[in-house]
Scaffold this motif. Structure first.
Motif, short mmCIF file in Angstrom:
data_model
loop_
_atom_site.label_atom_id
_atom_site.label_comp_id
_atom_site.label_asym_id
_atom_site.label_seq_id
_atom_site.Cartn_x
_atom_site.Cartn_y
_atom_site.Cartn_z
N ILE A 166 20.78 -29.69 88.14
CA ILE A 166 20.75 -28.40 88.82
C ILE A 166 20.38 -28.67 90.27
O ILE A 166 19.40 -29.35 90.54
CB ILE A 166 19.73 -27.45 88.17
CG1 ILE A 166 20.19 -27.12 86.74
CG2 ILE A 166 19.58 -26.18 88.99
CD1 ILE A 166 19.32 -26.11 86.05
N ALA B 105 21.10 -16.91 86.46
CA ALA B 105 20.20 -17.73 87.28
C ALA B 105 18.74 -17.51 86.88
O ALA B 105 17.93 -18.43 86.95
CB ALA B 105 20.41 -17.41 88.75
N LYS C 40 16.92 -20.00 84.65
CA LYS C 40 16.85 -21.41 85.03
C LYS C 40 15.68 -21.75 85.95
O LYS C 40 15.64 -22.82 86.53
CB LYS C 40 18.16 -21.80 85.74
CG LYS C 40 19.36 -21.79 84.83
CD LYS C 40 19.40 -23.06 83.97
CE LYS C 40 20.61 -23.05 83.05
NZ LYS C 40 20.75 -24.30 82.33
N LEU D 97 14.93 -20.87 88.98
CA LEU D 97 15.26 -21.16 90.37
C LEU D 97 14.34 -20.33 91.25
O LEU D 97 13.72 -19.37 90.80
CB LEU D 97 16.72 -20.78 90.65
CG LEU D 97 17.74 -21.41 89.73
CD1 LEU D 97 19.13 -20.89 90.05
CD2 LEU D 97 17.71 -22.93 89.86
N ILE E 92 23.58 -18.37 93.50
CA ILE E 92 24.31 -18.26 92.24
C ILE E 92 24.98 -16.88 92.14
O ILE E 92 26.12 -16.76 91.67
CB ILE E 92 23.38 -18.48 91.03
CG1 ILE E 92 22.72 -19.86 91.10
CG2 ILE E 92 24.14 -18.31 89.72
CD1 ILE E 92 23.67 -21.01 90.95
N ARG F 273 29.61 -20.65 88.43
CA ARG F 273 28.22 -20.34 88.07
C ARG F 273 27.70 -21.31 87.02
O ARG F 273 26.63 -21.90 87.17
CB ARG F 273 28.17 -18.90 87.51
CG ARG F 273 26.81 -18.48 86.95
CD ARG F 273 26.96 -17.23 86.07
NE ARG F 273 27.79 -17.52 84.90
CZ ARG F 273 28.57 -16.65 84.26
NH1 ARG F 273 28.63 -15.41 84.67
NH2 ARG F 273 29.29 -17.01 83.21
N ASP F 274 28.51 -21.54 85.99
CA ASP F 274 28.04 -22.38 84.89
C ASP F 274 28.00 -23.85 85.28
O ASP F 274 27.09 -24.58 84.85
CB ASP F 274 28.95 -22.18 83.66
CG ASP F 274 28.80 -20.78 83.09
OD1 ASP F 274 27.80 -20.10 83.40
OD2 ASP F 274 29.69 -20.34 82.33
N LEU G 236 24.95 -24.37 87.35
CA LEU G 236 23.75 -24.28 86.50
C LEU G 236 23.76 -25.32 85.40
O LEU G 236 22.92 -25.28 84.50
CB LEU G 236 23.63 -22.87 85.91
CG LEU G 236 23.30 -21.79 86.93
CD1 LEU G 236 23.28 -20.42 86.26
CD2 LEU G 236 21.95 -22.07 87.56
#
Lengths: 199, 199, 199
Positions: free
Chosen positions: B141, C23, C26, C28, C36, C134-135, C138
């Protein structure tokens, strides 16, 4: 011309099948496999076209590429089990694909007057980045950065091609020599387990 | 001009070295490390050039960038062990690289008449997306989304640059101020462990 | 026009919110979530514009898109907890977004005289690749390759649109029918748990 086109088709098909085989490992649905198949087969050429500004990118203007990839996808689905039994033949196709993609990439760079070393890099991008895209989407560290001599074969063949044109050899001779070099180095590397040193 | 070019070289080199250092952690072969080094150093500028339509992208037309990156790669390989002992000096180079890349990105946006806020975003993309590409390829990430103030420093510096030009300050004054702001915020964030809140 | 614009805004907002929600899982920082969010909302259109050569890409020339995404980001941050309680409503927005993005993508392809099947592919890329981006960032295998009917709904709607224009139906009728088809198939697939077979 006929033979060159046939080899091109074989190369695209081999890249496509290698994408499908990688996708099979990941429990995707049939559509996911289709996308990975396309990304592997056209990824390198797409990145090449985008960074040199050759848009719309090649596969969008060319029905044959699409048809070959779609056919390869269907074949991979139907003959899934059998494909596992001849990985070596697939590797030969893949090496041929790498050779042709490399030379096409170098040629596209020369057409837009880029410097020779950049053209060689562009050949490598064309040959290798479909596989990089496949691995990045499938959440793996790209095989090409870890495997035996692959991108290096592409760089050497691309460099040879540029040198041959500079001598000058006739374009057909130059490309035949260069493709043979890529394929030869790649197959020899697999046969004799040549590897670049890890760091 | 000489100093600006020197700083540019240092910035590119710092980005390249940070790519090489990240690749060393991943047991790639020497070619894989080379690709990650390039991707880190030119990724941000490549994405910027592609989305604004400045093709062939900058590094394809510029032998100096390639040479600097290749030199940085060789240095990283040979001085691999020693590099571990001065991460802080590297971080200073990296901050300088971020500063310069940001301002270059904003300038490219202004050249094609994009709106100021888009230009600031373009500066951030130029400064940060090499690192994003590095991390995505290495299957991490992206650090920039998790680390202390980094992209935010780029956005603030880019915004300051646009404002300075609007006043108007002379371009050289504006870019000096903006680069200093990015570097200053970035280094202060590391020194005092500033972080954006997690969500 | 007003309604079409409203739906467009809802679609962009739904894509943006789905990015923010992903997001949040995760850890972040708030800036990482912002990136994201943007990547999810504009990724598909950006890839489309880049491969057809429509640069600078659309969102760089259009203040409304940026504002809608930024607003969606702020809403997602502030109403983070509440958003968890109505995933189904979000999915309806997302399906609407998919429908509109698909048709816009097909139209952009037709404008540059690409063949119908390529235009349908372009519609799917526009609708789906924001989520793929996005995926990938991530570090997940893209959901769209694993989930229930999603990209397939986009392909069917895009194909229907091309056929309707070919009959010819009036453009507005064609696009209304096509958007309704995408949304209908997508929602039915979720309701009745339709899935493509895994391989």
């Amino acid at each position: 011309m006929l033979i060159s086109n046939l080899m091109d088709i074989l190369g695209t098909a081999a890249f496509a099948i290698s994408g499908a085989l990688a996708a099979f490992q990941k429990r995707l649905d049939i559509f996911g496999v289709l996308i990975i198949t396309f990304a592997t087969a056209i990824g390198g050429g797409t990145i090449r076209d985008v960074i040199i500004g050759n848009t719309p990118v090649s596969w969008m203007k060319d029905q044959q590429t699409i048809s070959v990839i779609f056919g390869s996808y269907l074949l991979s689905l139907f003959f899934r089990k059998q494909l596992q039994y001849f990985p070596r033949k697939l590797a030969i196709f893949d090496a041929i694909g790498l050779g042709f993609a490399t030379i096409v990439g170098v040629q596209k760079g020369l057409q837009v007057q880029l410097s020779p070393s950049i053209c060689v890099a562009l050949g490598m991008i064309t040959g290798c980045f479909g596989g990089v895209l496949r691995d990045v989407i499938l959440n793996e560290i790209p095989l090409v950065f870890r495997a035996d001599i692959y991108a290096s074969a592409s760089l050497l063949g691309g460099a040879l091609y540029v040198i041959c044109l500079h001598i000058p050899l006739p374009p057909d001779t130059a490309s035949t020599l260069a493709v043979a070099t890529v394929v030869g180095i790649r197959l020899a590397a697999m046969q004799f387990k040549w590897n670049l040193p890890e760091v």
